[in-house]
Design a protein around this motif. Structure first.
Motif, PDB file in Angstrom:
ATOM      1  N   GLN A   3       0.809  -1.197   0.000  1.00  0.00           N
ATOM      2  CA  GLN A   3       0.000   0.000   0.000  1.00  0.00           C
ATOM      3  C   GLN A   3       0.852   1.261   0.000  1.00  0.00           C
ATOM      4  O   GLN A   3       2.043   1.223   0.292  1.00  0.00           O
ATOM      5  N   SER A   4       0.232   2.376  -0.337  1.00  0.00           N
ATOM      6  CA  SER A   4       0.892   3.668  -0.256  1.00  0.00           C
ATOM      7  C   SER A   4       0.749   4.189   1.163  1.00  0.00           C
ATOM      8  O   SER A   4      -0.329   4.105   1.762  1.00  0.00           O
ATOM      9  N   ILE A   5       1.836   4.742   1.703  1.00  0.00           N
ATOM     10  CA  ILE A   5       1.821   5.171   3.098  1.00  0.00           C
ATOM     11  C   ILE A   5       2.419   6.564   3.234  1.00  0.00           C
ATOM     12  O   ILE A   5       3.091   7.071   2.329  1.00  0.00           O
ATOM     13  N   ALA A   6       2.177   7.155   4.412  1.00  0.00           N
ATOM     14  CA  ALA A   6       2.826   8.405   4.789  1.00  0.00           C
ATOM     15  C   ALA A   6       3.344   8.253   6.206  1.00  0.00           C
ATOM     16  O   ALA A   6       2.716   7.598   7.045  1.00  0.00           O
ATOM     17  N   LEU A   7       4.480   8.842   6.485  1.00  0.00           N
ATOM     18  CA  LEU A   7       5.083   8.845   7.808  1.00  0.00           C
ATOM     19  C   LEU A   7       5.095  10.268   8.338  1.00  0.00           C
ATOM     20  O   LEU A   7       5.531  11.191   7.642  1.00  0.00           O
ATOM     21  N   ILE A   8       4.615  10.449   9.555  1.00  0.00           N
ATOM     22  CA  ILE A   8       4.675  11.756  10.196  1.00  0.00           C
ATOM     23  C   ILE A   8       5.987  11.838  10.961  1.00  0.00           C
ATOM     24  O   ILE A   8       6.217  11.086  11.902  1.00  0.00           O
ATOM     25  N   GLY A   9       6.859  12.751  10.532  1.00  0.00           N
ATOM     26  CA  GLY A   9       8.174  12.886  11.143  1.00  0.00           C
ATOM     27  C   GLY A   9       9.223  12.135  10.353  1.00  0.00           C
ATOM     28  O   GLY A   9       8.919  11.199   9.604  1.00  0.00           O
ATOM     29  N   TYR A  10      10.486  12.553  10.520  1.00  0.00           N
ATOM     30  CA  TYR A  10      11.569  11.868   9.820  1.00  0.00           C
ATOM     31  C   TYR A  10      12.798  11.750  10.726  1.00  0.00           C
ATOM     32  O   TYR A  10      13.909  12.106  10.372  1.00  0.00           O
ATOM     33  N   GLY A  11      12.544  11.238  11.932  1.00  0.00           N
ATOM     34  CA  GLY A  11      13.640  10.930  12.839  1.00  0.00           C
ATOM     35  C   GLY A  11      14.193   9.548  12.552  1.00  0.00           C
ATOM     36  O   GLY A  11      13.977   8.983  11.473  1.00  0.00           O
ATOM     37  N   GLY A  12      14.887   8.977  13.527  1.00  0.00           N
ATOM     38  CA  GLY A  12      15.566   7.704  13.317  1.00  0.00           C
ATOM     39  C   GLY A  12      14.642   6.572  12.929  1.00  0.00           C
ATOM     40  O   GLY A  12      14.949   5.779  12.033  1.00  0.00           O
ATOM     41  N   THR A  13      13.480   6.471  13.583  1.00  0.00           N
ATOM     42  CA  THR A  13      12.543   5.389  13.271  1.00  0.00           C
ATOM     43  C   THR A  13      12.038   5.506  11.843  1.00  0.00           C
ATOM     44  O   THR A  13      12.049   4.530  11.081  1.00  0.00           O
ATOM     45  N   ALA A  14      11.586   6.693  11.468  1.00  0.00           N
ATOM     46  CA  ALA A  14      11.059   6.887  10.116  1.00  0.00           C
ATOM     47  C   ALA A  14      12.140   6.665   9.066  1.00  0.00           C
ATOM     48  O   ALA A  14      11.878   6.083   8.005  1.00  0.00           O
ATOM     49  N   GLN A  15      13.351   7.092   9.340  1.00  0.00           N
ATOM     50  CA  GLN A  15      14.438   6.906   8.379  1.00  0.00           C
ATOM     51  C   GLN A  15      14.708   5.426   8.127  1.00  0.00           C
ATOM     52  O   GLN A  15      14.912   5.006   6.984  1.00  0.00           O
ATOM     53  N   THR A  16      14.690   4.634   9.190  1.00  0.00           N
ATOM     54  CA  THR A  16      14.902   3.190   9.026  1.00  0.00           C
ATOM     55  C   THR A  16      13.772   2.568   8.216  1.00  0.00           C
ATOM     56  O   THR A  16      14.012   1.746   7.332  1.00  0.00           O
ATOM     57  N   VAL A  17      12.535   2.951   8.512  1.00  0.00           N
ATOM     58  CA  VAL A  17      11.398   2.420   7.759  1.00  0.00           C
ATOM     59  C   VAL A  17      11.529   2.758   6.287  1.00  0.00           C
ATOM     60  O   VAL A  17      11.371   1.895   5.411  1.00  0.00           O
ATOM     61  N   VAL A  18      11.839   4.007   5.987  1.00  0.00           N
ATOM     62  CA  VAL A  18      11.968   4.432   4.586  1.00  0.00           C
ATOM     63  C   VAL A  18      13.097   3.686   3.897  1.00  0.00           C
ATOM     64  O   VAL A  18      12.947   3.216   2.760  1.00  0.00           O
ATOM     65  N   GLN A  19      14.228   3.549   4.566  1.00  0.00           N
ATOM     66  CA  GLN A  19      15.367   2.850   3.961  1.00  0.00           C
ATOM     67  C   GLN A  19      15.007   1.419   3.586  1.00  0.00           C
ATOM     68  O   GLN A  19      15.427   0.913   2.537  1.00  0.00           O
ATOM     69  N   GLU A  20      14.228   0.759   4.439  1.00  0.00           N
ATOM     70  CA  GLU A  20      13.825  -0.613   4.140  1.00  0.00           C
ATOM     71  C   GLU A  20      12.798  -0.661   3.014  1.00  0.00           C
ATOM     72  O   GLU A  20      12.871  -1.541   2.145  1.00  0.00           O
ATOM     73  N   LEU A  21      11.856   0.252   3.017  1.00  0.00           N
ATOM     74  CA  LEU A  21      10.789   0.210   2.025  1.00  0.00           C
ATOM     75  C   LEU A  21      11.260   0.576   0.620  1.00  0.00           C
ATOM     76  O   LEU A  21      10.763   0.026  -0.367  1.00  0.00           O
ATOM     77  N   LYS A  23      13.875  -0.202  -0.761  1.00  0.00           N
ATOM     78  CA  LYS A  23      14.557  -1.333  -1.378  1.00  0.00           C
ATOM     79  C   LYS A  23      13.620  -2.136  -2.278  1.00  0.00           C
ATOM     80  O   LYS A  23      14.067  -2.803  -3.206  1.00  0.00           O
ATOM     81  N   GLU A  24      12.326  -2.079  -1.967  1.00  0.00           N
ATOM     82  CA  GLU A  24      11.367  -2.877  -2.710  1.00  0.00           C
ATOM     83  C   GLU A  24      10.260  -2.017  -3.315  1.00  0.00           C
ATOM     84  O   GLU A  24       9.218  -2.514  -3.721  1.00  0.00           O
ATOM     85  N   MET A  25      10.482  -0.714  -3.338  1.00  0.00           N
ATOM     86  CA  MET A  25       9.449   0.189  -3.830  1.00  0.00           C
ATOM     87  C   MET A  25       9.289   0.060  -5.342  1.00  0.00           C
ATOM     88  O   MET A  25      10.249   0.108  -6.089  1.00  0.00           O
ATOM     89  N   GLY A  26       8.046  -0.120  -5.782  1.00  0.00           N
ATOM     90  CA  GLY A  26       7.745  -0.207  -7.199  1.00  0.00           C
ATOM     91  C   GLY A  26       6.548   0.652  -7.528  1.00  0.00           C
ATOM     92  O   GLY A  26       6.230   1.607  -6.821  1.00  0.00           O
ATOM     93  N   THR A  27       5.859   0.316  -8.553  1.00  0.00           N
ATOM     94  CA  THR A  27       4.732   1.128  -8.993  1.00  0.00           C
ATOM     95  C   THR A  27       3.519   0.986  -8.089  1.00  0.00           C
ATOM     96  O   THR A  27       2.562   1.755  -8.201  1.00  0.00           O
ATOM     97  N   THR A  28       3.521   0.018  -7.190  1.00  0.00           N
ATOM     98  CA  THR A  28       2.351  -0.226  -6.356  1.00  0.00           C
ATOM     99  C   THR A  28       2.402   0.525  -5.031  1.00  0.00           C
ATOM    100  O   THR A  28       1.479   0.463  -4.245  1.00  0.00           O
ATOM    101  N   ARG A  29       3.487   1.241  -4.735  1.00  0.00           N
ATOM    102  CA  ARG A  29       3.565   1.953  -3.468  1.00  0.00           C
ATOM    103  C   ARG A  29       4.174   3.331  -3.663  1.00  0.00           C
ATOM    104  O   ARG A  29       5.085   3.510  -4.454  1.00  0.00           O
ATOM    105  N   SER A  30       3.659   4.302  -2.922  1.00  0.00           N
ATOM    106  CA  SER A  30       4.327   5.589  -2.812  1.00  0.00           C
ATOM    107  C   SER A  30       4.572   5.857  -1.332  1.00  0.00           C
ATOM    108  O   SER A  30       3.836   5.377  -0.478  1.00  0.00           O
ATOM    109  N   ILE A  31       5.633   6.579  -1.051  1.00  0.00           N
ATOM    110  CA  ILE A  31       5.989   6.908   0.326  1.00  0.00           C
ATOM    111  C   ILE A  31       6.030   8.425   0.457  1.00  0.00           C
ATOM    112  O   ILE A  31       6.715   9.105  -0.306  1.00  0.00           O
TER     113      ILE A  31
END
Length: 268
Positions: A3-21, A23-31
């Motif tokens: 799914q497409s998601i949004a993260l509120i904030g961009y501290g350490g937790t959000a940065q780790t989530v984005v870095q992982e996502l 890696k596999e981001m394609g046409t089916t998800r936006s961040i």
């Protein structure tokens, strides 16, 4: 399909989530990353290519179905109801904010009205399935013990009561209910609040916090009794490199949920 998601904030937790996502981001998800007004340019320079930075929820496209808070207690009250009223699921990690009964009722009401979900990610606490099973059977007692390196308690009430730099052994810095600890230690005790929300509530959940000068990891212990018997679980979680008050596993509980895992408690 992711799914497409949004993260509120961009501290350490959000940065780790984005870095992982990514890696596999394609046409089916936006961040998307939601930051404070006027900070878009600053954060645009920090996020990976393909991640969208905005400073207002109204700028989110309709296909973003889940918004995740990673920015602290204030962000839960600031954004939660608006996210749900927009017809999006709202997930959070700062569960201690829900010690405010009025806020919890408002978020649940908004979720019911919109037909969307209010989620709390498991974070650093394991064995949530055992806890919820015991609750279904008639959970009787729950005690959460959080043991962290002494430096993780800097900037909290413990620093006013103890000289954290001179502790010579494990020291109990707090004993009370989950509600009390969530209000007094908002940056350290979200795990206790999550346990309480999944179990017997904020008032009945006992909490003990310990500062250990020799600890290298965050330890989380859960003890409880029910008609099913007694349970005891303990996990060790490495502190986040960017924030020792938070375990690295918090980010990966979000990642695991987004990959289809049962890593969130549904409150509405």
């Amino acid at each position: 399909m992711m799914q497409s998601i949004a993260l509120i904030g961009y501290g350490g937790t959000a940065q780790t989530v984005v870095q992982e996502l990514v890696k596999e981001m394609g046409t089916t998800r936006s961040i998307h990353v939601v930051v404070r007004p006027g900070k878009v340019e600053q954060y645009n320079a920090m996020v990976p290519p393909g991640v969208h930075v905005i400073d207002h929820l109204d700028l989110l496209p309709d296909h973003v179905g889940l918004v995740i808070e990673t920015a602290g207690h204030a962000a839960v009250s600031m954004y939660g109801r608006l996210v749900l009223s927009q017809g999006r699921d709202f997930g959070l990690i700062s569960s201690g904010a829900l010690a405010d009964e009025t806020l919890l009722k408002q978020l649940r009401a908004a979720a019911h009205e919109s037909g969307k979900r209010l989620l709390v990610f498991n974070g650093a606490m394991a064995a949530m399935d055992a806890l919820t099973s015991a609750k279904a059977a008639g959970l009787q007692t729950v005690c959460y013990t959080g043991i962290k390196p002494a430096r993780a308690w800097e900037g909290t009430p413990a620093a006013e009561q103890f000289d954290l730099s001179t502790l010579t052994g494990p020291t109990v810095i707090f004993e009370g209910s989950a509600r009390e600890v969530a209000l007094a230690y908002p940056k350290n005790a979200n795990v206790a609040a999550t346990v309480a929300l999944a179990g017997i509530g904020m008032e009945k959940t006992s909490v003990r916090l310990i500062a250990d000068p020799d600890a290298l990891v965050n330890r989380h212990r859960l003890d409880g009794t029910s008609p099913l018997g007694r349970f005891e679980f303990e996990t060790e979680a490495l502190p986040s490199a960017s924030n020792p008050k938070t375990s690295s596993s918090t980010a990966y509980s979000i990642v695991a949920y987004l990959r289809g895992g049962p890593n969130a408690l549904r409150l509405a």
